[in-house]
Design a protein around this motif. Structure first.
Motif, PDB file in Angstrom:
ATOM      1  N   ASN A 275       4.979  26.165  28.947  1.00 57.22           N
ATOM      2  CA  ASN A 275       4.165  25.205  27.969  1.00 57.22           C
ATOM      3  C   ASN A 275       3.832  25.985  26.872  1.00 57.22           C
ATOM      4  O   ASN A 275       3.564  27.226  26.882  1.00 57.22           O
ATOM      5  N   VAL A 276       3.909  25.471  25.817  1.00 58.05           N
ATOM      6  CA  VAL A 276       3.759  26.138  24.614  1.00 58.05           C
ATOM      7  C   VAL A 276       2.850  25.484  23.734  1.00 58.05           C
ATOM      8  O   VAL A 276       2.909  24.377  23.326  1.00 58.05           O
ATOM      9  N   SER A 277       1.405  25.432  24.030  1.00 58.60           N
ATOM     10  CA  SER A 277       0.248  24.778  23.429  1.00 58.60           C
ATOM     11  C   SER A 277      -0.076  25.304  22.086  1.00 58.60           C
ATOM     12  O   SER A 277       0.630  26.227  21.645  1.00 58.60           O
ATOM     13  N   TRP A 278      -0.832  24.616  21.213  1.00 60.52           N
ATOM     14  CA  TRP A 278      -0.848  25.001  20.013  1.00 60.52           C
ATOM     15  C   TRP A 278      -2.134  24.442  19.341  1.00 60.52           C
ATOM     16  O   TRP A 278      -2.804  23.418  19.752  1.00 60.52           O
ATOM     17  N   ASP A 279      -2.854  25.072  18.231  1.00 64.29           N
ATOM     18  CA  ASP A 279      -4.062  24.097  17.608  1.00 64.29           C
ATOM     19  C   ASP A 279      -3.808  23.449  16.360  1.00 64.29           C
ATOM     20  O   ASP A 279      -4.495  23.049  15.595  1.00 64.29           O
ATOM     21  N   GLY A 280      -2.308  23.054  16.298  1.00 62.51           N
ATOM     22  CA  GLY A 280      -1.899  22.239  15.087  1.00 62.51           C
ATOM     23  C   GLY A 280      -1.821  23.015  13.898  1.00 62.51           C
ATOM     24  O   GLY A 280      -1.274  22.255  12.755  1.00 62.51           O
ATOM     25  N   GLY A 281      -2.061  24.199  13.835  1.00 60.89           N
ATOM     26  CA  GLY A 281      -2.069  25.124  12.562  1.00 60.89           C
ATOM     27  C   GLY A 281      -1.114  26.330  12.842  1.00 60.89           C
ATOM     28  O   GLY A 281       0.207  26.109  13.091  1.00 60.89           O
ATOM     29  N   VAL A 282      -1.828  27.625  12.823  1.00 58.35           N
ATOM     30  CA  VAL A 282      -0.877  28.775  13.047  1.00 58.35           C
ATOM     31  C   VAL A 282      -0.852  29.601  14.312  1.00 58.35           C
ATOM     32  O   VAL A 282      -0.218  30.273  14.633  1.00 58.35           O
ATOM     33  N   HIS A 283      -1.643  28.799  15.238  1.00 58.77           N
ATOM     34  CA  HIS A 283      -1.697  29.570  16.513  1.00 58.77           C
ATOM     35  C   HIS A 283      -0.976  28.715  17.713  1.00 58.77           C
ATOM     36  O   HIS A 283      -1.265  27.648  17.806  1.00 58.77           O
ATOM     37  N   ALA A 284       0.019  29.716  18.317  1.00 61.26           N
ATOM     38  CA  ALA A 284       0.645  29.088  19.388  1.00 61.26           C
ATOM     39  C   ALA A 284       0.169  29.442  20.803  1.00 61.26           C
ATOM     40  O   ALA A 284      -0.322  30.838  20.532  1.00 61.26           O
ATOM     41  N   PHE A 285       0.208  29.175  21.964  1.00 59.61           N
ATOM     42  CA  PHE A 285      -0.312  29.747  23.096  1.00 59.61           C
ATOM     43  C   PHE A 285       0.776  29.356  24.268  1.00 59.61           C
ATOM     44  O   PHE A 285       1.100  28.425  24.606  1.00 59.61           O
ATOM     45  N   ILE A 286       1.251  30.505  25.087  1.00 59.85           N
ATOM     46  CA  ILE A 286       1.953  30.604  26.211  1.00 59.85           C
ATOM     47  C   ILE A 286       1.155  30.018  27.120  1.00 59.85           C
ATOM     48  O   ILE A 286       0.094  30.878  27.677  1.00 59.85           O
ATOM     49  N   LEU A 287       1.449  29.022  27.972  1.00 57.90           N
ATOM     50  CA  LEU A 287       0.825  28.729  29.236  1.00 57.90           C
ATOM     51  C   LEU A 287       1.667  28.341  30.210  1.00 57.90           C
ATOM     52  O   LEU A 287       2.650  27.908  30.245  1.00 57.90           O
ATOM     53  N   ASP A 288       1.407  28.760  31.625  1.00 57.66           N
ATOM     54  CA  ASP A 288       2.085  28.244  32.722  1.00 57.66           C
ATOM     55  C   ASP A 288       3.577  28.883  32.792  1.00 57.66           C
ATOM     56  O   ASP A 288       4.445  27.933  32.813  1.00 57.66           O
ATOM     57  N   THR A 289       3.695  29.991  32.412  1.00 62.23           N
ATOM     58  CA  THR A 289       5.132  30.581  32.483  1.00 62.23           C
ATOM     59  C   THR A 289       5.490  30.575  33.928  1.00 62.23           C
ATOM     60  O   THR A 289       4.887  31.134  34.871  1.00 62.23           O
ATOM     61  N   MET A 290       6.591  29.802  34.451  1.00 58.38           N
ATOM     62  CA  MET A 290       7.014  29.614  35.797  1.00 58.38           C
ATOM     63  C   MET A 290       8.416  29.802  35.984  1.00 58.38           C
ATOM     64  O   MET A 290       9.345  29.531  35.210  1.00 58.38           O
ATOM     65  N   VAL A 291       8.830  30.728  36.929  1.00 58.10           N
ATOM     66  CA  VAL A 291      10.259  31.123  37.159  1.00 58.10           C
ATOM     67  C   VAL A 291      10.574  30.993  38.736  1.00 58.10           C
ATOM     68  O   VAL A 291       9.515  31.560  39.490  1.00 58.10           O
ATOM     69  N   ALA A 292      11.360  30.407  39.234  1.00 55.88           N
ATOM     70  CA  ALA A 292      11.726  30.082  40.653  1.00 55.88           C
ATOM     71  C   ALA A 292      11.995  31.640  41.232  1.00 55.88           C
ATOM     72  O   ALA A 292      12.625  32.432  40.573  1.00 55.88           O
ATOM     73  N   SER A 293      11.291  31.741  42.393  1.00 53.52           N
ATOM     74  CA  SER A 293      11.621  33.135  43.023  1.00 53.52           C
ATOM     75  C   SER A 293      13.173  33.666  43.075  1.00 53.52           C
ATOM     76  O   SER A 293      13.357  34.854  42.795  1.00 53.52           O
TER      77      SER A 293
END
Length: 139
Positions: A62-80
């Motif tokens: 998931n790539v969340s953001w503040d609507g401006g200049v900051h983006a946030f990596i969330l919930d990086t998931m990879v199958a085992s």
């Protein structure tokens, strides 16, 4: 490990089912399968990257953001079964490209200590000072 028969296809803002993301999240974060509404949640995000082998979801971020200049990596998931094969790194690379295209200047991530080699080494993040307040009681 991956071979030519197991080509991973990556997609920005691709279709997904809540059940498959919930199952992957449970595997990635070692908990029971929940019934979260990822489709509703992600409508507020900048986007997401999915990785599939055939029809099977094997990676997601998931790539969340503040609507401006900051983006946030969330919930990086990879199958085992495909970990340590470059899937996670490619998820982050695609997320970074799309955050940049959206005009973001910063891409943030937080993670547990054992993931430092992945985020700092493989993905090119650098350490910064940050603060954190736990809002729920500890287990």
């Amino acid at each position: 490990m991956l071979n030519n028969e197991h080509r991973v296809a990556y997609s920005w803002r691709g279709d997904f089912e809540n059940t498959e993301v919930n199952a992957l999240h449970a595997e990635a974060f070692s908990h029971s399968i929940l019934d979260d509404d990822w489709q509703a949640q992600l409508q507020r995000s900048l986007g997401w990257v999915s990785a599939r082998i055939g029809y099977e979801l094997v990676g997601f971020v998931n790539v969340s953001w503040d609507g401006g200049v900051h983006a946030f990596i969330l919930d990086t998931m990879v199958a085992s079964k495909v970990r340590r094969a470059g899937v996670g790194k490619q998820l982050i690379t695609i997320a970074r490209e799309h955050a940049c295209e959206a005009g973001c200047e910063w891409l943030h991530v937080d993670f547990e200590e054992h993931l430092e080699p992945f985020y700092f080494g493989a993905c090119g993040f650098r350490p910064t000072k940050a603060g954190l307040i736990r809002l729920s009681p500890q287990d």
